[in-house]
Design a protein around this motif. Structure first.
Motif, PDB file in Angstrom:
ATOM      1  N   CYS A 115      57.014  25.751  84.547  1.00  0.00           N
ATOM      2  CA  CYS A 115      55.564  25.764  84.808  1.00  0.00           C
ATOM      3  C   CYS A 115      55.132  26.900  85.721  1.00  0.00           C
ATOM      4  O   CYS A 115      53.972  26.965  86.132  1.00  0.00           O
ATOM      5  CB  CYS A 115      55.121  24.415  85.362  1.00  0.00           C
ATOM      6  N   MET A 116      56.039  27.818  86.007  1.00  0.00           N
ATOM      7  CA  MET A 116      55.650  29.063  86.671  1.00  0.00           C
ATOM      8  C   MET A 116      54.781  29.917  85.743  1.00  0.00           C
ATOM      9  O   MET A 116      54.098  30.829  86.205  1.00  0.00           O
ATOM     10  CB  MET A 116      56.888  29.858  87.089  1.00  0.00           C
ATOM     11  N   VAL A 117      54.818  29.623  84.438  1.00  0.00           N
ATOM     12  CA  VAL A 117      54.059  30.405  83.460  1.00  0.00           C
ATOM     13  C   VAL A 117      53.172  29.480  82.636  1.00  0.00           C
ATOM     14  O   VAL A 117      53.359  28.263  82.620  1.00  0.00           O
ATOM     15  CB  VAL A 117      54.997  31.212  82.530  1.00  0.00           C
ATOM     16  N   ASP A 118      52.204  30.070  81.955  1.00  0.00           N
ATOM     17  CA  ASP A 118      51.300  29.328  81.082  1.00  0.00           C
ATOM     18  C   ASP A 118      52.039  28.993  79.786  1.00  0.00           C
ATOM     19  O   ASP A 118      52.395  29.887  79.009  1.00  0.00           O
ATOM     20  CB  ASP A 118      50.062  30.177  80.795  1.00  0.00           C
ATOM     21  N   LEU A 119      52.256  27.721  79.541  1.00  0.00           N
ATOM     22  CA  LEU A 119      53.014  27.269  78.375  1.00  0.00           C
ATOM     23  C   LEU A 119      52.131  26.843  77.210  1.00  0.00           C
ATOM     24  O   LEU A 119      52.637  26.454  76.161  1.00  0.00           O
ATOM     25  CB  LEU A 119      53.935  26.108  78.770  1.00  0.00           C
ATOM     26  N   GLN A 134      58.148  18.807  74.960  1.00  0.00           N
ATOM     27  CA  GLN A 134      58.375  18.133  76.236  1.00  0.00           C
ATOM     28  C   GLN A 134      58.652  19.198  77.281  1.00  0.00           C
ATOM     29  O   GLN A 134      59.419  20.137  77.033  1.00  0.00           O
ATOM     30  CB  GLN A 134      59.561  17.172  76.146  1.00  0.00           C
ATOM     31  N   VAL A 135      58.031  19.084  78.440  1.00  0.00           N
ATOM     32  CA  VAL A 135      58.272  20.025  79.536  1.00  0.00           C
ATOM     33  C   VAL A 135      58.868  19.265  80.706  1.00  0.00           C
ATOM     34  O   VAL A 135      58.385  18.187  81.075  1.00  0.00           O
ATOM     35  CB  VAL A 135      56.975  20.742  79.960  1.00  0.00           C
ATOM     36  N   GLU A 136      59.933  19.821  81.283  1.00  0.00           N
ATOM     37  CA  GLU A 136      60.555  19.239  82.469  1.00  0.00           C
ATOM     38  C   GLU A 136      60.243  20.141  83.657  1.00  0.00           C
ATOM     39  O   GLU A 136      60.614  21.318  83.663  1.00  0.00           O
ATOM     40  CB  GLU A 136      62.064  19.117  82.269  1.00  0.00           C
ATOM     41  N   THR A 137      59.575  19.595  84.672  1.00  0.00           N
ATOM     42  CA  THR A 137      59.102  20.401  85.793  1.00  0.00           C
ATOM     43  C   THR A 137      59.305  19.684  87.123  1.00  0.00           C
ATOM     44  O   THR A 137      59.389  18.455  87.171  1.00  0.00           O
ATOM     45  CB  THR A 137      57.612  20.749  85.610  1.00  0.00           C
ATOM     46  N   SER A 138      59.343  20.479  88.183  1.00  0.00           N
ATOM     47  CA  SER A 138      59.514  19.931  89.531  1.00  0.00           C
ATOM     48  C   SER A 138      58.221  19.406  90.117  1.00  0.00           C
ATOM     49  O   SER A 138      58.221  18.776  91.185  1.00  0.00           O
ATOM     50  CB  SER A 138      60.071  21.023  90.463  1.00  0.00           C
ATOM     51  N   GLY A 139      57.096  19.681  89.462  1.00  0.00           N
ATOM     52  CA  GLY A 139      55.809  19.221  89.971  1.00  0.00           C
ATOM     53  C   GLY A 139      55.239  20.088  91.072  1.00  0.00           C
ATOM     54  O   GLY A 139      54.274  19.699  91.737  1.00  0.00           O
ATOM     55  N   THR A 140      55.796  21.275  91.252  1.00  0.00           N
ATOM     56  CA  THR A 140      55.353  22.165  92.335  1.00  0.00           C
ATOM     57  C   THR A 140      54.442  23.288  91.842  1.00  0.00           C
ATOM     58  O   THR A 140      53.990  24.099  92.653  1.00  0.00           O
ATOM     59  CB  THR A 140      56.569  22.777  93.054  1.00  0.00           C
ATOM     60  N   PHE A 141      54.191  23.347  90.555  1.00  0.00           N
ATOM     61  CA  PHE A 141      53.292  24.341  89.967  1.00  0.00           C
ATOM     62  C   PHE A 141      52.308  23.630  89.040  1.00  0.00           C
ATOM     63  O   PHE A 141      52.613  22.568  88.500  1.00  0.00           O
ATOM     64  CB  PHE A 141      54.081  25.392  89.168  1.00  0.00           C
ATOM     65  N   GLU A 142      51.141  24.231  88.863  1.00  0.00           N
ATOM     66  CA  GLU A 142      50.170  23.683  87.924  1.00  0.00           C
ATOM     67  C   GLU A 142      50.794  23.610  86.529  1.00  0.00           C
ATOM     68  O   GLU A 142      51.469  24.548  86.091  1.00  0.00           O
ATOM     69  CB  GLU A 142      48.911  24.545  87.881  1.00  0.00           C
ATOM     70  N   ILE A 143      50.552  22.519  85.846  1.00  0.00           N
ATOM     71  CA  ILE A 143      51.158  22.302  84.532  1.00  0.00           C
ATOM     72  C   ILE A 143      50.167  22.735  83.456  1.00  0.00           C
ATOM     73  O   ILE A 143      49.180  22.039  83.195  1.00  0.00           O
ATOM     74  CB  ILE A 143      51.560  20.828  84.359  1.00  0.00           C
ATOM     75  N   LEU A 144      50.453  23.863  82.838  1.00  0.00           N
ATOM     76  CA  LEU A 144      49.591  24.414  81.795  1.00  0.00           C
ATOM     77  C   LEU A 144      50.294  24.242  80.454  1.00  0.00           C
ATOM     78  O   LEU A 144      51.111  25.073  80.042  1.00  0.00           O
ATOM     79  CB  LEU A 144      49.293  25.890  82.076  1.00  0.00           C
ATOM     80  N   VAL A 145      49.993  23.125  79.803  1.00  0.00           N
ATOM     81  CA  VAL A 145      50.607  22.789  78.519  1.00  0.00           C
ATOM     82  C   VAL A 145      49.531  22.254  77.588  1.00  0.00           C
ATOM     83  O   VAL A 145      48.388  22.046  77.978  1.00  0.00           O
ATOM     84  CB  VAL A 145      51.727  21.730  78.691  1.00  0.00           C
ATOM     85  N   SER A 146      49.897  22.007  76.336  1.00  0.00           N
ATOM     86  CA  SER A 146      48.960  21.409  75.388  1.00  0.00           C
ATOM     87  C   SER A 146      48.689  19.958  75.773  1.00  0.00           C
ATOM     88  O   SER A 146      49.460  19.340  76.522  1.00  0.00           O
ATOM     89  CB  SER A 146      49.546  21.468  73.976  1.00  0.00           C
ATOM     90  N   GLU A 147      47.610  19.407  75.248  1.00  0.00           N
ATOM     91  CA  GLU A 147      47.231  18.030  75.580  1.00  0.00           C
ATOM     92  C   GLU A 147      48.281  17.009  75.139  1.00  0.00           C
ATOM     93  O   GLU A 147      48.500  15.993  75.797  1.00  0.00           O
ATOM     94  CB  GLU A 147      45.885  17.687  74.943  1.00  0.00           C
ATOM     95  N   SER A 148      48.938  17.284  74.013  1.00  0.00           N
ATOM     96  CA  SER A 148      49.888  16.313  73.482  1.00  0.00           C
ATOM     97  C   SER A 148      51.318  16.528  73.979  1.00  0.00           C
ATOM     98  O   SER A 148      52.216  15.760  73.639  1.00  0.00           O
ATOM     99  CB  SER A 148      49.873  16.340  71.948  1.00  0.00           C
ATOM    100  N   CYS A 149      51.538  17.567  74.774  1.00  0.00           N
ATOM    101  CA  CYS A 149      52.877  17.817  75.309  1.00  0.00           C
ATOM    102  C   CYS A 149      53.286  16.690  76.256  1.00  0.00           C
ATOM    103  O   CYS A 149      52.511  16.264  77.111  1.00  0.00           O
ATOM    104  CB  CYS A 149      52.893  19.158  76.050  1.00  0.00           C
TER     105      CYS A 149
END
Length: 240
Positions: A115-119, A134-149
């Motif tokens: 999530c360091m980048v726009d996905l 599916q995105v696995e993240t630490s929750g320390t960056f804004e999550i820029l993903v599709s609505e259904s991800c």
């Protein structure tokens, strides 16, 4: 008006096709954690992570060293973990799926810290081809993903990098997967859930190691709190 809209759409597609993602690994396997345990999946492991988890098992993805940029063919040919990475476009990622003969339709975007980048461009392109993301993240960056991800937040508290867990990330999570080895890790999670007003999101506890003490703590805590257990099945059966 239709011509103008088509031209704008072509420009948007052109921008997406030029986007490149820094990929350390790309492989097909079985998801071994969380809600999708057992699901055949294609893993996209992105390079770069400043969070600094002491127990991280992918430390080779932390640094983005431009001297270690390699062609995607060399990235796919890697047979052991290292910190080399390839700059791969969305179109090339889809081409690799076809060339490798991958059968899985579930994509796990991980890292590093993806999530360091726009996905969103990546997720949208994959979903347009019939894949789930599916995105696995630490929750320390804004999550820029599709609505259904599907978003898996594995919150990393008080790590070396000094990043705070974001409320927006915790509230976007479809599941929260927390590594535990000590009672303090459990207390940290409970405090996070209260702080960010998380009530109904499924919570998975994942032993940091396969040692009996960590596993027992996770099991006992799951029973006590009606949470779920994630035991990293891939490590027990010896696959990537």
């Amino acid at each position: 008006m239709l011509l103008i809209l088509l031209q704008l759409d072509d420009k948007a597609k052109g921008k997406v096709s030029k986007l490149r993602y820094k990929i350390n690994e790309l492989f097909e396997t079985i998801q071994g954690e969380g809600s999708f345990t057992g699901q055949p999946s294609i893993f996209l492991r992105l390079q770069g992570c400043p969070v600094g988890c002491s127990w991280c098992d992918t430390k080779h993805t932390w640094e983005i060293n431009e001297t270690l940029l390699i062609p995607s063919t060399d990235m796919l040919a890697k047979r052991k973990e290292d910190d080399r990475w390839a700059n791969v476009s969305v179109d090339e990622i889809l081409e690799i799926f076809n060339a490798q003969g991958f059968q899985a339709k579930h994509i796990v975007i991980t890292g590093g810290e993806p999530c360091m980048v726009d996905l969103r461009p990546l997720c949208n392109a994959l979903e347009a081809k019939g894949f789930s993301c599916q995105v696995e993240t630490s929750g320390t960056f804004e999550i820029l993903v599709s609505e259904s991800c599907w978003v898996t937040v594995s919150p990393k508290v008080n790590m070396k990098g000094g990043y705070e867990i974001l409320t927006s990330a915790m509230q976007r999570a479809n599941e929260i997967k927390h590594p535990v080895a000590t009672e303090q890790h459990v207390d940290d999670l409970k405090a996070l859930l209260v702080k960010h007003s998380i009530e109904d999101t499924p919570v998975y506890l994942q032993p940091i190691s396969q040692k009996d003490r960590a596993t027992k703590l996770a099991i006992d805590t799951c029973i006590e709190n009606n949470w779920r257990l994630s035991v990293q099945v891939h490590k027990y059966i010896g696959i990537e």
